[in-house]
Design a protein around this motif. Sequence first.
Motif, PDB file in Angstrom:
ATOM      1  N   PHE A  40       1.670 -21.195   4.654  1.00 11.13           N
ATOM      2  CA  PHE A  40       2.617 -21.044   5.921  1.00 11.13           C
ATOM      3  C   PHE A  40       1.881 -20.948   7.275  1.00 11.13           C
ATOM      4  CE2 PHE A  40       5.601 -19.071   8.737  1.00 11.13           C
ATOM      5  CZ  PHE A  40       6.681 -19.855   8.685  1.00 11.13           C
ATOM      6  N   VAL A  41       2.447 -21.708   8.158  1.00 10.37           N
ATOM      7  CA  VAL A  41       1.552 -21.974   9.473  1.00 10.37           C
ATOM      8  C   VAL A  41       1.158 -20.539   9.937  1.00 10.37           C
ATOM      9  CG1 VAL A  41       3.485 -21.996  10.925  1.00 10.37           C
ATOM     10  CG2 VAL A  41       1.536 -23.034  11.342  1.00 10.37           C
ATOM     11  N   CYS A  42       0.177 -20.306  10.538  1.00 10.04           N
ATOM     12  CA  CYS A  42      -0.133 -19.320  11.239  1.00 10.04           C
ATOM     13  C   CYS A  42       0.365 -19.301  12.916  1.00 10.04           C
ATOM     14  CB  CYS A  42      -1.706 -18.780  11.225  1.00 10.04           C
ATOM     15  SG  CYS A  42      -2.703 -19.688  12.420  1.00 10.04           S
ATOM     16  N   PRO A  43       0.164 -18.190  13.448  1.00  7.75           N
ATOM     17  CA  PRO A  43       0.687 -18.139  14.938  1.00  7.75           C
ATOM     18  C   PRO A  43       0.062 -19.445  15.711  1.00  7.75           C
ATOM     19  CG  PRO A  43       0.277 -15.981  14.146  1.00  7.75           C
ATOM     20  CD  PRO A  43      -0.462 -16.728  13.046  1.00  7.75           C
ATOM     21  N   THR A  47      -2.670 -24.096   8.700  1.00  9.83           N
ATOM     22  CA  THR A  47      -2.123 -23.970   7.524  1.00  9.83           C
ATOM     23  C   THR A  47      -2.955 -23.526   6.214  1.00  9.83           C
ATOM     24  OG1 THR A  47      -1.944 -26.244   6.981  1.00  9.83           O
ATOM     25  CG2 THR A  47      -0.041 -25.155   8.095  1.00  9.83           C
ATOM     26  N   ILE A  48      -4.185 -23.594   6.475  1.00 11.80           N
ATOM     27  CA  ILE A  48      -5.395 -23.516   5.421  1.00 11.80           C
ATOM     28  C   ILE A  48      -5.470 -22.062   5.056  1.00 11.80           C
ATOM     29  CG2 ILE A  48      -7.680 -23.953   4.436  1.00 11.80           C
ATOM     30  CD1 ILE A  48      -7.333 -26.831   5.923  1.00 11.80           C
ATOM     31  N   TRP A  55      -5.886 -15.159   4.183  1.00 12.38           N
ATOM     32  CA  TRP A  55      -6.275 -15.327   5.439  1.00 12.38           C
ATOM     33  C   TRP A  55      -6.502 -16.877   6.040  1.00 12.38           C
ATOM     34  CZ3 TRP A  55     -11.063 -17.542   4.830  1.00 12.38           C
ATOM     35  CH2 TRP A  55     -11.827 -17.087   3.696  1.00 12.38           C
ATOM     36  N   CYS A  56      -6.156 -17.069   7.258  1.00  8.79           N
ATOM     37  CA  CYS A  56      -6.227 -18.144   7.844  1.00  8.79           C
ATOM     38  C   CYS A  56      -7.599 -18.871   8.076  1.00  8.79           C
ATOM     39  CB  CYS A  56      -5.476 -18.588   9.090  1.00  8.79           C
ATOM     40  SG  CYS A  56      -5.743 -20.015   9.951  1.00  8.79           S
ATOM     41  N   VAL A 143      -5.155 -12.853   9.714  1.00  8.78           N
ATOM     42  CA  VAL A 143      -5.908 -12.239   8.498  1.00  8.78           C
ATOM     43  C   VAL A 143      -5.254 -12.072   7.496  1.00  8.78           C
ATOM     44  CG1 VAL A 143      -7.782 -11.412  10.148  1.00  8.78           C
ATOM     45  CG2 VAL A 143      -5.844  -9.835   9.498  1.00  8.78           C
ATOM     46  N   GLY A 144      -4.214 -12.641   7.243  1.00  6.59           N
ATOM     47  CA  GLY A 144      -3.217 -12.646   5.938  1.00  6.59           C
ATOM     48  C   GLY A 144      -3.040 -11.024   5.410  1.00  6.59           C
ATOM     49  N   GLY A 145      -3.337 -10.820   4.239  1.00  5.36           N
ATOM     50  CA  GLY A 145      -3.184  -9.493   3.841  1.00  5.36           C
ATOM     51  C   GLY A 145      -4.263  -8.551   4.060  1.00  5.36           C
TER      52      GLY A 145
END
Length: 220
Positions: A40-43, A47-48, A55-56, A143-145
Amino acid sequence: MANLHRSEKKLLETVNFRFVPKIDQLDDIALDNHGYYHGFVCPHGHTIRDNINNWCYHCVHKIQSNICGFDINYLHVEYKSKYQKLWKKITVGAPGDCWTINAPGPYAPRRVCMPSYRSAYSHQKSENLSFHKALYNCAWGDVGGMIVTRTCGNPRCGNPLHLVSSWNRAIPPESVHPFELTFEAEKLMAYGKNKEQPLVFNQVFRNTITFPKDTEIPDE
């Protein structure tokens, strides 16, 4: 002692950034071989993400370059209006001061509803993030989780320079830059026109946001 060694090993594995040249040109199989995936796209429109902690990739690259900043006009459409409302609750002060979060909560501000990496597979488009992590994902990067903490210890502080994850350097930059909180028609139109053209958008807009003028740009 054994538990300490296991904790240290886990931390090292968690912050294992794997630099991949020209990563945006790789297909899903090649990404997976490097431990990444398209999520899912970050702010900031990337998308990677990391296979384990989500984390992005490009955001962490920015954080490791010790760059903190954003322009709200260039945030992804899934986040743009949400972050405008969020930042209106912050009393912005000097770079070294605590910035007061004016939001409900008995001790710390209540969690806020924001899209996250889970939005790719969750029934809900948004989830409840801590106020501080939402700010960090916007100003520093997604930073994801991973955990975000406050160096000042103030539960009501919303200064991004007082927020850290395992990716941050010991000494933060002198200021948040760029730091644009106002919607501007010209920028919004330029963003809308070029966001579907990755080459143009990356070169003209995203590098300006991620690596501001007079900042050394790390090699991709």
